[in-house]
Design an enzyme around this catalytic site. Structure first.
Site, PDB file in Angstrom:
ATOM      1  N   CYS A 101       0.844  -1.198   0.000  1.00 50.25           N
ATOM      2  CA  CYS A 101       0.000   0.000   0.000  1.00 50.25           C
ATOM      3  C   CYS A 101       0.885   1.256   0.000  1.00 50.25           C
ATOM      4  CB  CYS A 101      -0.895  -0.045   1.233  1.00 50.25           C
ATOM      5  SG  CYS A 101      -1.735   1.472   1.649  1.00 50.25           S
ATOM      6  N   CYS A 128       0.223   3.665   2.823  1.00 51.64           N
ATOM      7  CA  CYS A 128       0.706   3.092   4.096  1.00 51.64           C
ATOM      8  C   CYS A 128       2.190   3.400   4.278  1.00 51.64           C
ATOM      9  CB  CYS A 128       0.467   1.592   4.139  1.00 51.64           C
ATOM     10  SG  CYS A 128      -1.270   1.128   4.045  1.00 51.64           S
TER      11      CYS A 128
END
Length: 153
Positions: free
Chosen positions: A76, A79
């Site tokens: 991600c 993230c």
């Protein structure tokens, strides 16, 4: 066949390293606040890996501290950006006994389901084992610091 292979791997490890390897099936990867020397393959690569038997075990071991948990994934992009922001949060709030940990929701989707994580990254603030606050999406460090300070004051 799987159990036999695990036993063989453990036996090989014991022969190579002279000690028995312990494995845990309910642990997630968690990160502590100390810098890691070298590199780490997880999204929170500037933090040292600390393993616990379970998520609840981690919360219990930091019962009196505020615990900020980032639910994310190594695949991600937001993230990985959030990791940099959490590094700043950890540095700014170091005097507040704030602990920062990460959970890989790809490896441990049951934790994401348990805390109703619907988007990544999601950051949750825990105190005494209970969720105080939940932030979804990418947030700047200043915003996270302000929210944490307001909730802990």
């Amino acid at each position: 066949p799987v159990e036999k292979r695990k036993q063989q791997q453990q036996h090989q490890h014991q022969q190579q390293h002279g000690k028995k390897r312990t494995t845990t099936t309910t642990s997630s990867w968690f990160m502590s606040s100390r810098p890691l020397e070298g590199t780490w393959e997880r999204p929170l690569d500037r933090l040292e890996a600390t393993r616990f038997r379970s998520f609840d075990d981690m919360l219990d071991s930091h019962h009196d501290d505020a615990v900020l948990v980032s639910f994310g994934s190594k695949m991600c992009g937001p993230c990985r950006l959030m990791q940099k922001e959490l590094d700043s949060v950890r540095n700014v709030l170091a005097d507040n006994n704030l602990k920062v940990f990460g959970v890989d929701t790809e490896r441990f989707p049951s934790l994401g389901a348990r805390f109703q994580v619907s988007g990544l990254p999601t950051v949750m603030l825990f105190k005494q084992g209970k969720v105080l606050h939940k932030m979804e999406g990418l947030h700047k460090a200043d915003d996270v610091v302000e929210q944490v300070r307001n909730l802990l004051s």
